[in-house]
Design a protein around this motif. Structure first.
Motif, mmCIF file in Angstrom:
data_model
loop_
_atom_site.group_PDB
_atom_site.id
_atom_site.type_symbol
_atom_site.label_atom_id
_atom_site.label_comp_id
_atom_site.label_asym_id
_atom_site.label_seq_id
_atom_site.Cartn_x
_atom_site.Cartn_y
_atom_site.Cartn_z
ATOM 1 N N ASN A 14 -0.103 9.491 -11.291
ATOM 2 C CA ASN A 14 -1.265 10.146 -10.669
ATOM 3 C C ASN A 14 -2.451 9.199 -10.459
ATOM 4 O OD1 ASN A 14 -2.235 9.805 -13.251
ATOM 5 N ND2 ASN A 14 -2.929 11.917 -13.518
ATOM 6 N N GLY A 15 -2.262 7.919 -10.769
ATOM 7 C CA GLY A 15 -3.332 6.964 -10.503
ATOM 8 C C GLY A 15 -4.529 7.080 -11.431
ATOM 9 N N ARG A 16 -4.365 7.729 -12.586
ATOM 10 C CA ARG A 16 -5.480 7.888 -13.527
ATOM 11 C C ARG A 16 -5.451 6.870 -14.671
ATOM 12 N NH1 ARG A 16 -10.059 9.884 -12.758
ATOM 13 N NH2 ARG A 16 -10.246 9.634 -15.001
ATOM 14 N N VAL A 17 -4.263 6.361 -14.971
ATOM 15 C CA VAL A 17 -4.066 5.534 -16.158
ATOM 16 C C VAL A 17 -3.352 4.249 -15.744
ATOM 17 C CG1 VAL A 17 -3.039 5.471 -18.482
ATOM 18 C CG2 VAL A 17 -3.856 7.646 -17.538
ATOM 19 N N SER A 74 -2.925 1.203 -5.983
ATOM 20 C CA SER A 74 -2.815 2.485 -6.696
ATOM 21 C C SER A 74 -2.021 3.485 -5.867
ATOM 22 C CB SER A 74 -4.197 3.057 -6.990
ATOM 23 O OG SER A 74 -4.728 3.678 -5.835
ATOM 24 N N PRO A 75 -1.372 4.454 -6.534
ATOM 25 C CA PRO A 75 -0.608 5.456 -5.788
ATOM 26 C C PRO A 75 -1.497 6.303 -4.876
ATOM 27 C CG PRO A 75 -0.582 5.928 -8.155
ATOM 28 C CD PRO A 75 -1.230 4.594 -7.984
ATOM 29 N N SER A 132 0.865 -1.184 0.000
ATOM 30 C CA SER A 132 0.000 0.000 0.000
ATOM 31 C C SER A 132 0.902 1.234 0.000
ATOM 32 C CB SER A 132 -0.907 -0.005 1.231
ATOM 33 O OG SER A 132 -0.132 0.045 2.413
ATOM 34 N N PRO A 133 0.395 2.392 -0.441
ATOM 35 C CA PRO A 133 1.258 3.579 -0.516
ATOM 36 C C PRO A 133 1.817 4.007 0.848
ATOM 37 C CG PRO A 133 -0.806 3.958 -1.689
ATOM 38 C CD PRO A 133 -0.945 2.646 -1.003
ATOM 39 N N ASP A 134 1.129 3.667 1.944
ATOM 40 C CA ASP A 134 1.672 4.007 3.263
ATOM 41 C C ASP A 134 2.610 2.920 3.791
ATOM 42 O OD1 ASP A 134 0.011 1.971 4.093
ATOM 43 O OD2 ASP A 134 -1.344 3.237 5.263
ATOM 44 N N GLY A 135 2.797 1.843 3.030
ATOM 45 C CA GLY A 135 3.745 0.800 3.410
ATOM 46 C C GLY A 135 3.267 -0.104 4.529
ATOM 47 N N SER A 157 6.546 -1.024 -16.130
ATOM 48 C CA SER A 157 6.488 -0.415 -14.794
ATOM 49 C C SER A 157 6.663 1.082 -14.987
ATOM 50 C CB SER A 157 7.594 -0.973 -13.902
ATOM 51 O OG SER A 157 7.674 -0.253 -12.682
ATOM 52 N N TRP A 158 5.713 1.843 -14.482
ATOM 53 C CA TRP A 158 5.678 3.284 -14.691
ATOM 54 C C TRP A 158 6.430 3.968 -13.568
ATOM 55 C CZ3 TRP A 158 0.659 4.900 -17.502
ATOM 56 C CH2 TRP A 158 0.829 6.167 -18.102
ATOM 57 N N SER A 159 7.301 4.905 -13.911
ATOM 58 C CA SER A 159 8.083 5.620 -12.897
ATOM 59 C C SER A 159 7.214 6.680 -12.227
ATOM 60 C CB SER A 159 9.287 6.306 -13.547
ATOM 61 O OG SER A 159 8.901 7.555 -14.119
#
Lengths: 170, 440
Positions: free
Chosen positions: B392-395, B347-348, B303-306, B434-436
């Motif tokens: 940005n979590g859109r694509v 997701s980010p 998860s984004p918060d780890g 993998s998207w940076s």
């Protein structure tokens, strides 16, 4: 002029140069390399008529067994092939083997790697039960990375869901 | 609505141009509903030095391509223009742009400095309001970095109009594929998100799989067969030096991913035919086993918060998605629909999980909320797999492989609404993108 921005872009450009250089300088493989067992890879030497040759093992004994979809169970047909493999390995102590587990393309990459490992491990366990020393048998999974039949239906998938016993010199 | 100004961009506001704080109607809400693409005009940027005319044209084109590529914006072709922009500082003839229904107008200027440096500046106008949206921005860099500067302009335009962060100044690492299905050659490759500036990171001697960017984009984790067995490597992007991370004899390791702080690597390790989840402190090499089940546990993602991990397991008999604490513990199953679920990625933004779904002989890229609700299928094909999120979590970008003996893998992207499915430009075949993150 903004220095921070400038620095970022300059670094990106230096990086591009470094990548171009490094693309062809990767060192060769490590010490536990072996040749793949697929016939197309040309990894098998020897005369087929010689019963102690890897060619005999591959073509007459039978170096591979097949699995059902998502399964790693050894079928009765597969078991008889593995029995012959075990006999051969017991008579030809100069050889070790790497057992490759493979999957068909109907699955995600990671799951197929894990599934191939299950299959290879089942083959290894069977051969150990038939008396082969564990230290002669390594396993590797190729997941869906190395299909031998390339159509997209069951006639090919059934050939690709396989365990292949690849000989190497002890 | 008050415009959000992009403080994250390392760029300078131009002097003498006070920021517009007044509300303006130019806005795309991309959170829900059907979106009608917003028409915009991006005329060639003004060349402010004699040697900048080609760059002025090219930069405007990259900006236009970035925006059109989102499906949220629609470029009005040059041929429709009534007037053009010949001076960056002259007042804009709003009526001329209104007449061709350009809701947004991007004007820009490019100059090459005597020392070779490049300066790009732009302004964004809300044509129907007759106002500037945000303030002019200026970027400086080297000429070779012109595409990045164009992407920075696009990022600013996208953010000002949507109110969300963007993703154009970003890169993608993936597996470049050539050759037939039964003799496929795979190499790691890195490129801009739009396919430009391709570089290879490895040769094709060994199979390489599933590269993953670090949270800052400076390192890449991947799996390679260079020893004959799958092992996890970490590669430093700047130096292209790599080292093996995990090499216990008699094991295989794969499916690595970084923690959000870049210090920990989550991965799968197979021993005795059984695949479980582990994590490793990347500096000390200390490992911790997270699962101990006879089933397959793989494809973990933080998860984004780890604090949590989503992964796939076949402990129920089929591949399903589970969430558990980042230190292990009892996993909770979140997927309950028909079919098999694999390769989940958090997701980010933290609110969604993208995954591969296999059902009735078809593969889908899908998303669900982290409690498993609101499962939504975005794509469908013979073989879609391996989603990765835009910064940005859109694509979502993913692998699509075509059927049959001549089947090939390519990269595709799709909006999380399921719209705007596009093939990503690559040289030859491609898989496992993998998207940076957005670049600094």
């Amino acid at each position: 002029m903004n220095l921070a921005m400038n620095k970022g872009l300059t670094r990106a450009l230096m990086l591009t140069g470094a990548l171009a250089l490094a693309a062809c300088t990767n060192p060769g493989a490590g010490d536990d390399v072996y040749l793949s067992g697929d016939p197309s890879a040309g990894g098998v030497a020897g005369v087929q008529g010689d019963p102690s040759s890897p060619a005999y093992f591959q073509q007459t004994v039978g170096d591979r067994i097949l699995f059902a979809v998502n399964e790693s169970t050894i079928s009765p047909t597969a078991a008889s092939t593995l029995d012959l493999q075990a006999d051969w390995l017991l008579q030809n102590m100069d050889f070790s083997a790497v057992i490759e587990g493979h999957a068909d393309e109907q699955g995600t990459r990671e799951y197929n790697l894990a599934l191939g490992a299950r299959r290879a491990s089942e083959v290894r366990q069977y051969l150990i039960q038939r008396g082969i020393a564990p230290n002669r048998l390594k396993v590797v999974s190729f997941g869906k990375e190395r299909p031998i039949s390339i159509c997209s239906d069951e006639s090919c998938y059934s050939q690709n869901r396989r365990g292949v016993t690849v000989l190497s010199a002890s | 609505m008050i415009r959000r100004f992009l403080t994250c961009l390392a760029a300078t506001m131009m002097l003498g141009l006070p920021a517009i704080t007044e509300a303006a109607p130019l806005r795309i809400e991309i959170t829900n509903g059907v979106i009608e693409a917003l028409p915009f005009a991006a005329p060639d940027f003004v060349a402010e030095s004699s040697n900048a005319s080609q760059l002025a044209k090219d930069i405007a084109q990259v900006v236009a391509d970035d925006l059109s590529g989102t499906g949220l914006f629609e470029e009005i072709p040059d041929s429709a223009f009534i007037s053009t922009i010949t001076s960056f500082s002259s007042p804009v003839q709003f009526a001329d742009w209104k007449a061709i229904n350009a809701e947004a107008l991007i004007s820009g200027a490019v100059s090459v400095q005597p020392g070779g440096g490049l300066t790009v500046k732009f302004r964004l106008y809300d044509v129907f309001a007759g106002t500037e949206l945000g303030s002019g921005l200026q970027f400086t860099g080297t000429q070779d970095g012109w595409r990045r500067m164009a992407h920075k302009v696009s990022d600013a335009v996208y953010s000002r109009i949507t109110g969300e962060s963007a993703y154009f100044d970003s890169r993608v690492v993936y597996v470049s594929e050539t050759g037939p299905k039964n003799d496929r050659k795979k190499r790691l490759a890195i490129m801009d998100y739009d396919g430009a500036n391709l570089q290879f990171l490895t040769d094709s001697r060994a199979i390489v799989l599933a590269p993953r960017f670090s949270p800052t984009g400076d390192r890449i984790l991947y799996t390679s067969y260079e020893t004959g067995f799958p092992r996890i490597y970490v590669l430093d992007v700047a130096s292209v030096r790599r080292r093996v991370l995990e090499q216990q004899n008699g094991t295989m390791s794969f499916a690595p991913r970084f923690s959000p702080d870049g210090q920990t690597v989550l991965y799968s390790l197979t021993q005795g035919g059984n695949t479980d989840l582990y994590k490793m402190d990347i500096n000390s090499g200390r490992t911790q086993r997270l699962t101990s089940a006879p089933s397959i546990e793989t494809a973990p993602s933080f998860s984004p918060d780890g604090r949590r991990i989503v992964f796939e397991s076949d402990r129920s008999g089929t591949q399903q998605l589970y969430i558990m604490d980042a230190n292990g513990g009892e996993p909770r199953r979140i997927s309950f629909g028909q079919g098999q679920y694999g390769s989940p990625v958090w997701s980010p933004r933290g609110d969604l999980i993208a995954f591969t779904k296999q059902n009735k002989g078809r593969f889908h890229i899908s998303v669900m909320r982290i409690d498993g609700s609101e499962e939504r299928v975005l794509t469908s094909s013979f073989l879609d797999e391996g989603p990765t999120w835009s910064p940005n979590g859109r694509v979502i970008m993913f692998t699509r492989e075509t059927q049959g003996a001549n089947g090939k893998a390519s990269l595709f992207s799709v909006d999380i609404t399921g719209r705007n499915l596009r093939r990503v430009r690559t040289q030859g075949g491609g898989s496992d993108p993998s998207w940076s993150p957005l670049q600094e």
